[in-house]
Design an enzyme around this catalytic site. Structure first.
Site, mmCIF file in Angstrom:
data_model
loop_
_atom_site.group_PDB
_atom_site.id
_atom_site.type_symbol
_atom_site.label_atom_id
_atom_site.label_comp_id
_atom_site.label_asym_id
_atom_site.label_seq_id
_atom_site.Cartn_x
_atom_site.Cartn_y
_atom_site.Cartn_z
ATOM 1 N N SER A 187 0.999 -5.721 11.986
ATOM 2 C CA SER A 187 1.597 -4.330 11.975
ATOM 3 C C SER A 187 1.274 -3.584 10.574
ATOM 4 O O SER A 187 1.656 -3.914 9.434
ATOM 5 C CB SER A 187 3.043 -4.492 12.209
ATOM 6 N N HIS A 206 -1.442 -3.406 15.165
ATOM 7 C CA HIS A 206 0.076 -2.945 15.822
ATOM 8 C C HIS A 206 0.366 -1.675 14.820
ATOM 9 O O HIS A 206 0.430 -1.791 13.861
ATOM 10 C CB HIS A 206 1.000 -3.822 15.660
ATOM 11 N N ASP A 257 3.114 1.239 14.381
ATOM 12 C CA ASP A 257 4.387 1.310 14.702
ATOM 13 C C ASP A 257 4.798 3.166 14.251
ATOM 14 O O ASP A 257 4.606 3.675 13.381
ATOM 15 C CB ASP A 257 5.452 0.770 13.687
ATOM 16 N N MET A 259 7.459 6.034 14.693
ATOM 17 C CA MET A 259 8.857 6.252 14.582
ATOM 18 C C MET A 259 9.334 7.620 14.311
ATOM 19 O O MET A 259 8.788 8.268 13.525
ATOM 20 C CB MET A 259 9.668 5.206 13.259
ATOM 21 N N HIS A 298 2.999 1.097 19.210
ATOM 22 C CA HIS A 298 4.614 1.062 19.518
ATOM 23 C C HIS A 298 5.396 2.261 19.252
ATOM 24 O O HIS A 298 5.662 2.429 18.133
ATOM 25 C CB HIS A 298 4.770 -0.296 18.842
ATOM 26 N N MET A 324 8.261 4.196 18.834
ATOM 27 C CA MET A 324 9.909 4.040 18.902
ATOM 28 C C MET A 324 10.164 5.418 18.511
ATOM 29 O O MET A 324 10.651 6.169 17.723
ATOM 30 C CB MET A 324 10.222 3.280 17.673
ATOM 31 N N MET A 328 11.651 -6.874 21.201
ATOM 32 C CA MET A 328 11.906 -6.976 19.886
ATOM 33 C C MET A 328 12.844 -8.140 19.585
ATOM 34 O O MET A 328 13.541 -8.518 20.079
ATOM 35 C CB MET A 328 12.841 -5.520 19.643
ATOM 36 N N GLY A 342 12.947 -0.292 13.810
ATOM 37 C CA GLY A 342 13.259 0.606 12.543
ATOM 38 C C GLY A 342 12.674 0.394 11.404
ATOM 39 O O GLY A 342 12.134 1.170 10.512
ATOM 40 N N PHE A 343 12.473 -1.177 10.870
ATOM 41 C CA PHE A 343 12.136 -1.475 9.539
ATOM 42 C C PHE A 343 11.279 -2.680 9.812
ATOM 43 O O PHE A 343 11.659 -3.612 10.540
ATOM 44 C CB PHE A 343 13.181 -1.550 8.577
ATOM 45 N N GLY A 381 10.181 -6.362 7.641
ATOM 46 C CA GLY A 381 10.968 -7.325 6.686
ATOM 47 C C GLY A 381 12.015 -7.692 7.314
ATOM 48 O O GLY A 381 12.853 -8.398 6.355
ATOM 49 N N ASP A 436 8.038 -8.859 18.350
ATOM 50 C CA ASP A 436 7.901 -8.029 17.128
ATOM 51 C C ASP A 436 9.232 -8.143 16.372
ATOM 52 O O ASP A 436 10.190 -7.663 16.778
ATOM 53 C CB ASP A 436 7.600 -6.731 17.881
ATOM 54 N N GLY A 437 9.167 -8.561 15.146
ATOM 55 C CA GLY A 437 10.148 -8.680 14.183
ATOM 56 C C GLY A 437 10.266 -9.925 13.680
ATOM 57 O O GLY A 437 10.747 -10.890 14.423
ATOM 58 N N GLY A 475 4.228 -8.190 10.369
ATOM 59 C CA GLY A 475 4.071 -7.131 9.460
ATOM 60 C C GLY A 475 3.855 -7.911 8.225
ATOM 61 O O GLY A 475 2.741 -8.017 7.345
ATOM 62 N N SER A 476 5.152 -8.074 7.674
ATOM 63 C CA SER A 476 5.273 -8.742 6.199
ATOM 64 C C SER A 476 4.687 -10.131 6.067
ATOM 65 O O SER A 476 3.874 -10.256 5.318
ATOM 66 C CB SER A 476 6.820 -8.987 5.966
HETATM 67 C C1 DX5 Z 1 9.867 -2.777 13.450
HETATM 68 C C2 DX5 Z 1 8.518 -2.590 13.853
HETATM 69 C C3 DX5 Z 1 7.861 -3.950 13.780
HETATM 70 C C4 DX5 Z 1 7.733 -4.312 11.898
HETATM 71 C C5 DX5 Z 1 7.744 -5.486 12.127
HETATM 72 O O1 DX5 Z 1 10.527 -1.581 13.938
HETATM 73 O O2 DX5 Z 1 8.403 -2.402 15.425
HETATM 74 O O3 DX5 Z 1 6.387 -3.932 14.200
HETATM 75 O O4 DX5 Z 1 6.277 -3.702 11.407
HETATM 76 O O5 DX5 Z 1 7.754 -6.124 10.726
HETATM 77 P P1 DX5 Z 1 8.071 -7.607 10.236
HETATM 78 O O6 DX5 Z 1 6.838 -8.472 10.868
HETATM 79 O O7 DX5 Z 1 7.733 -7.470 8.935
HETATM 80 O O8 DX5 Z 1 9.329 -7.958 10.819
HETATM 81 ZN ZN ZN Z 2 6.291 -2.619 16.325
#
Ligand code: DX5
Ligand code: ZN
Length: 214
Positions: free
Chosen positions: A7, A30, A32, A34, A63, A65, A136, A141-142, A144, A174-175, A196-197
Site C-alpha cells: 500500500s 494498492h 488507497d 480517501m 481501494h 474509501m 478490512m 482510514g489510516f 499502521g 487489508d490492515g 503498508g507499514s
Molecule cells: C487503511 C488502508 C490500508 C493501509 C494499510 O484504511 O486501506 O490499505 O494502507 O496499512 P497497514 O498495512 O500499515 O495496516
Molecule cells: Zn487499502
C-alpha cells in the site's frame, strides 16, 4: 498462490516513483483513495493515479474509501485502475450494483470491500460477478493500525461463500498485515495480502515482501 499488494499510503509521496520501484517484485500496487467523508482522512485522488499509471506497469489495485462511489468509478477506471474496490457501506445496494456494472463496462476488475462491522453475507447479492472481495482487518482510514483478530471469522466465512458461488474470485485482506499476521489470514482463506507499514517501514522493502509470501 499468495499475492502481495504493498500500500503506497505508507510510501514517501515526495518520492513516489522511487517507492513504487522499490516494490516492483510485488504482485499488485494498492492505492488507497480517501475522501474525508467515508473515512476521517484524505489521501490521494485521480491526478495522482494518472501519474502513477504513466510510470508503472504494475497492476493497480485501487481501494476507494469514498461515499457514493458510483459518482467516480468511471473516472478512476479511465485514470488507469486495473481493479476498483468499492465499499458496501458507501451507498444503497442499487447504487453499488450500478457502480459495479460501470466498472465492468470500463474493462476494469470489480471488487467490493467490507468494513469490520459488515457481515460476510453482505457479499451474496454480488458474489457471482466479482473478481475480488476485500475484507478490512482494521477500521479503514489510516495505515499502521493493529490487526483485528476478530476478522479471521469473516475471512473464513467469505472464503466459504467464494468457494460455493465463484471460486475464481480473489480474497484480499487489508490492515495490520505483517509476518506475524500473514499466516493467520492465509490459513483463514485470504490469497491477496495488502501491506503498508510492513513493507515501507522496512529497511529492505523487497525482503519484506518475500517475508510475507508464505
Ligand atoms: C487503511 C488502508 C490500508 C493501509 C494499510 O484504511 O486501506 O490499505 O494502507 O496499512 P497497514 O498495512 O500499515 O495496516
Ligand atoms: Zn487499502
Amino acid at each position: 498462490m499468495i499475492k502481495i499488494a504493498p500500500s503506497i499510503l505508507s510510501a514517501d509521496f515526495c518520492n513516489l516513483e522511487r517507492d513504487i520501484q522499490r516494490v516492483s517484485s510485488a504482485d499488485y500496487l494498492h492505492v488507497d483513495v480517501m475522501d474525508g467523508a467515508f473515512v476521517p482522512n484524505i489521501t490521494i485522488g485521480v491526478p495522482v493515479l494518472q501519474s502513477i499509471r504513466k510510470h508503472t506497469d504494475m497492476f493497480l489495485d485501487v481501494h476507494l474509501m469514498i461515499d457514493k462511489p458510483v459518482r467516480y468509478v468511471e473516472t478512476f477506471a479511465k485514470a488507469g485502475a486495473d481493479l476498483l474496490s468499492i465499499h458496501l457501506e458507501a451507498d444503497h445496494p442499487e447504487h453499488i450494483a450500478q457502480a459495479l456494472k460501470v466498472i465492468g463496462e470500463c474493462g476494469v476488475k470489480k471488487a467490493v470491500a467490507l468494513r469490520p462491522i459488515t457481515k460476510a453475507e453482505a457479499v451474496l447479492p454480488y458474489i457471482e460477478d466479482l473478481d475480488l472481495v476485500l475484507v478490512m482487518t482494521v477500521e479503514p482510514g489510516f495505515g499502521g493500525q493493529a490487526f483485528m483478530e476478530s476478522q479471521l471469522d469473516t475471512i473464513r466465512q467469505v472464503r466459504a461463500i467464494i468457494e460455493k458461488y465463484n471460486p475464481a474470485c480473489e480474497l484480499e485482506v487489508d490492515g495490520g498485515i505483517a509476518p506475524k499476521t500473514a499466516p493467520l489470514v492465509v490459513e483463514a482463506g485470504a490469497n491477496v495480502l495488502v501491506a503498508g507499514s510492513a513493507v515501507y517501514k522496512a529497511e529492505d522493502p523487497a525482503a519484506a515482501i518475500r517475508a510475507l509470501r508464505i
